[in-house]
Design a protein around this motif. Structure first.
Motif, PDB file in Angstrom:
ATOM      1  N   VAL A   9      38.752  44.633  44.437  1.00  0.00           N
ATOM      2  CA  VAL A   9      38.899  44.619  45.886  1.00  0.00           C
ATOM      3  C   VAL A   9      40.206  45.293  46.303  1.00  0.00           C
ATOM      4  O   VAL A   9      40.239  46.041  47.280  1.00  0.00           O
ATOM      5  CB  VAL A   9      38.827  43.170  46.425  1.00  0.00           C
ATOM      6  N   LYS A  10      41.272  45.061  45.548  1.00  0.00           N
ATOM      7  CA  LYS A  10      42.566  45.660  45.912  1.00  0.00           C
ATOM      8  C   LYS A  10      42.557  47.181  45.749  1.00  0.00           C
ATOM      9  O   LYS A  10      43.369  47.865  46.349  1.00  0.00           O
ATOM     10  CB  LYS A  10      43.699  45.040  45.096  1.00  0.00           C
ATOM     11  N   GLU A  11      41.610  47.704  44.953  1.00  0.00           N
ATOM     12  CA  GLU A  11      41.496  49.153  44.786  1.00  0.00           C
ATOM     13  C   GLU A  11      40.645  49.780  45.878  1.00  0.00           C
ATOM     14  O   GLU A  11      40.922  50.904  46.300  1.00  0.00           O
ATOM     15  CB  GLU A  11      40.897  49.480  43.419  1.00  0.00           C
ATOM     16  N   ASP A  12      39.589  49.105  46.298  1.00  0.00           N
ATOM     17  CA  ASP A  12      38.707  49.635  47.337  1.00  0.00           C
ATOM     18  C   ASP A  12      38.040  48.490  48.085  1.00  0.00           C
ATOM     19  O   ASP A  12      36.995  47.992  47.683  1.00  0.00           O
ATOM     20  CB  ASP A  12      37.657  50.565  46.736  1.00  0.00           C
ATOM     21  N   TRP A  13      38.668  48.096  49.170  1.00  0.00           N
ATOM     22  CA  TRP A  13      38.202  46.986  49.998  1.00  0.00           C
ATOM     23  C   TRP A  13      36.765  47.192  50.461  1.00  0.00           C
ATOM     24  O   TRP A  13      35.996  46.244  50.593  1.00  0.00           O
ATOM     25  CB  TRP A  13      39.148  46.826  51.185  1.00  0.00           C
ATOM     26  N   ASN A  14      36.365  48.434  50.715  1.00  0.00           N
ATOM     27  CA  ASN A  14      35.040  48.735  51.258  1.00  0.00           C
ATOM     28  C   ASN A  14      33.906  48.438  50.283  1.00  0.00           C
ATOM     29  O   ASN A  14      32.752  48.337  50.695  1.00  0.00           O
ATOM     30  CB  ASN A  14      34.962  50.187  51.720  1.00  0.00           C
ATOM     31  N   GLN A  15      34.202  48.291  49.004  1.00  0.00           N
ATOM     32  CA  GLN A  15      33.162  48.023  48.018  1.00  0.00           C
ATOM     33  C   GLN A  15      33.022  46.539  47.683  1.00  0.00           C
ATOM     34  O   GLN A  15      32.206  46.163  46.845  1.00  0.00           O
ATOM     35  CB  GLN A  15      33.424  48.827  46.740  1.00  0.00           C
ATOM     36  N   ARG A  16      33.755  45.700  48.368  1.00  0.00           N
ATOM     37  CA  ARG A  16      33.775  44.274  48.028  1.00  0.00           C
ATOM     38  C   ARG A  16      32.430  43.592  48.188  1.00  0.00           C
ATOM     39  O   ARG A  16      32.141  42.631  47.490  1.00  0.00           O
ATOM     40  CB  ARG A  16      34.845  43.554  48.840  1.00  0.00           C
ATOM     41  N   LEU A  17      31.588  44.065  49.096  1.00  0.00           N
ATOM     42  CA  LEU A  17      30.309  43.409  49.348  1.00  0.00           C
ATOM     43  C   LEU A  17      29.112  44.241  48.901  1.00  0.00           C
ATOM     44  O   LEU A  17      27.985  43.938  49.264  1.00  0.00           O
ATOM     45  CB  LEU A  17      30.181  43.061  50.838  1.00  0.00           C
ATOM     46  N   LEU A  18      29.346  45.272  48.117  1.00  0.00           N
ATOM     47  CA  LEU A  18      28.245  46.082  47.606  1.00  0.00           C
ATOM     48  C   LEU A  18      27.678  45.426  46.353  1.00  0.00           C
ATOM     49  O   LEU A  18      28.402  45.172  45.383  1.00  0.00           O
ATOM     50  CB  LEU A  18      28.712  47.501  47.265  1.00  0.00           C
ATOM     51  N   LEU A  19      26.398  45.155  46.356  1.00  0.00           N
ATOM     52  CA  LEU A  19      25.750  44.537  45.205  1.00  0.00           C
ATOM     53  C   LEU A  19      25.937  45.394  43.953  1.00  0.00           C
ATOM     54  O   LEU A  19      26.116  44.875  42.856  1.00  0.00           O
ATOM     55  CB  LEU A  19      24.267  44.300  45.495  1.00  0.00           C
TER      56      LEU A  19
ATOM     57  N   THR B  97      42.716  42.298  29.510  1.00  0.00           N
ATOM     58  CA  THR B  97      42.926  43.636  28.955  1.00  0.00           C
ATOM     59  C   THR B  97      42.937  44.734  30.009  1.00  0.00           C
ATOM     60  O   THR B  97      43.346  45.846  29.715  1.00  0.00           O
ATOM     61  CB  THR B  97      41.807  43.966  27.929  1.00  0.00           C
ATOM     62  N   ALA B  98      42.504  44.435  31.229  1.00  0.00           N
ATOM     63  CA  ALA B  98      42.448  45.464  32.277  1.00  0.00           C
ATOM     64  C   ALA B  98      43.862  45.819  32.730  1.00  0.00           C
ATOM     65  O   ALA B  98      44.735  44.960  32.814  1.00  0.00           O
ATOM     66  CB  ALA B  98      41.643  44.947  33.463  1.00  0.00           C
ATOM     67  N   PRO B  99      44.076  47.111  32.984  1.00  0.00           N
ATOM     68  CA  PRO B  99      45.406  47.510  33.490  1.00  0.00           C
ATOM     69  C   PRO B  99      45.669  46.881  34.857  1.00  0.00           C
ATOM     70  O   PRO B  99      44.762  46.739  35.668  1.00  0.00           O
ATOM     71  CB  PRO B  99      45.317  49.030  33.606  1.00  0.00           C
ATOM     72  N   ARG B 100      46.874  46.489  35.080  1.00  0.00           N
ATOM     73  CA  ARG B 100      47.238  45.871  36.364  1.00  0.00           C
ATOM     74  C   ARG B 100      47.868  46.935  37.264  1.00  0.00           C
ATOM     75  O   ARG B 100      48.670  47.722  36.807  1.00  0.00           O
ATOM     76  CB  ARG B 100      48.227  44.731  36.138  1.00  0.00           C
ATOM     77  N   GLY B 101      47.463  46.883  38.536  1.00  0.00           N
ATOM     78  CA  GLY B 101      47.937  47.909  39.476  1.00  0.00           C
ATOM     79  C   GLY B 101      49.060  47.501  40.327  1.00  0.00           C
ATOM     80  O   GLY B 101      49.666  46.585  40.470  1.00  0.00           O
TER      81      GLY B 101
ATOM     82  N   VAL C  80      31.012  35.999  39.434  1.00  0.00           N
ATOM     83  CA  VAL C  80      30.576  37.323  39.871  1.00  0.00           C
ATOM     84  C   VAL C  80      31.834  38.175  39.976  1.00  0.00           C
ATOM     85  O   VAL C  80      32.761  37.855  40.714  1.00  0.00           O
ATOM     86  CB  VAL C  80      29.799  37.276  41.200  1.00  0.00           C
ATOM     87  N   HIS C  81      31.851  39.232  39.194  1.00  0.00           N
ATOM     88  CA  HIS C  81      33.021  40.093  39.036  1.00  0.00           C
ATOM     89  C   HIS C  81      32.872  41.368  39.849  1.00  0.00           C
ATOM     90  O   HIS C  81      31.796  41.962  39.881  1.00  0.00           O
ATOM     91  CB  HIS C  81      33.159  40.424  37.541  1.00  0.00           C
ATOM     92  N   HIS C  82      33.946  41.790  40.503  1.00  0.00           N
ATOM     93  CA  HIS C  82      33.974  43.088  41.183  1.00  0.00           C
ATOM     94  C   HIS C  82      34.301  44.156  40.139  1.00  0.00           C
ATOM     95  O   HIS C  82      35.366  44.111  39.523  1.00  0.00           O
ATOM     96  CB  HIS C  82      35.048  43.120  42.273  1.00  0.00           C
TER      97      HIS C  82
END
Length: 65
Positions: A34-44, A61-65, A28-30
């Protein structure tokens, strides 16, 4: 939340489904990391079921922050 995401997605990789392929999901992928927006970690709505191949391809391939 993981079980709910798998149930919602019928246990299928959502990126494979978009390509017409039926493949079991095992990650299950975010969508918004999570490191971008902790508040969305548990949103379905921020979770998608993926197979290992699609998940690894995304992170390769995703940019790393």
């Amino acid at each position: 939340m993981r079980a709910l995401a798998f149930e919602r997605d019928n246990g299928l990789c959502q990126r494979c489904v978009k390509r017409g392929i039926l493949k079991s999901a095992n990650v299950v992928h975010h969508i918004i990391e999570v490191k971008e927006d902790w508040n969305q970690r548990l949103l379905l709505s921020n979770l998608e079921s993926l197979c290992h191949s699609c998940h690894n391809a995304h992170h390769k391939t995703a940019p790393r922050g």
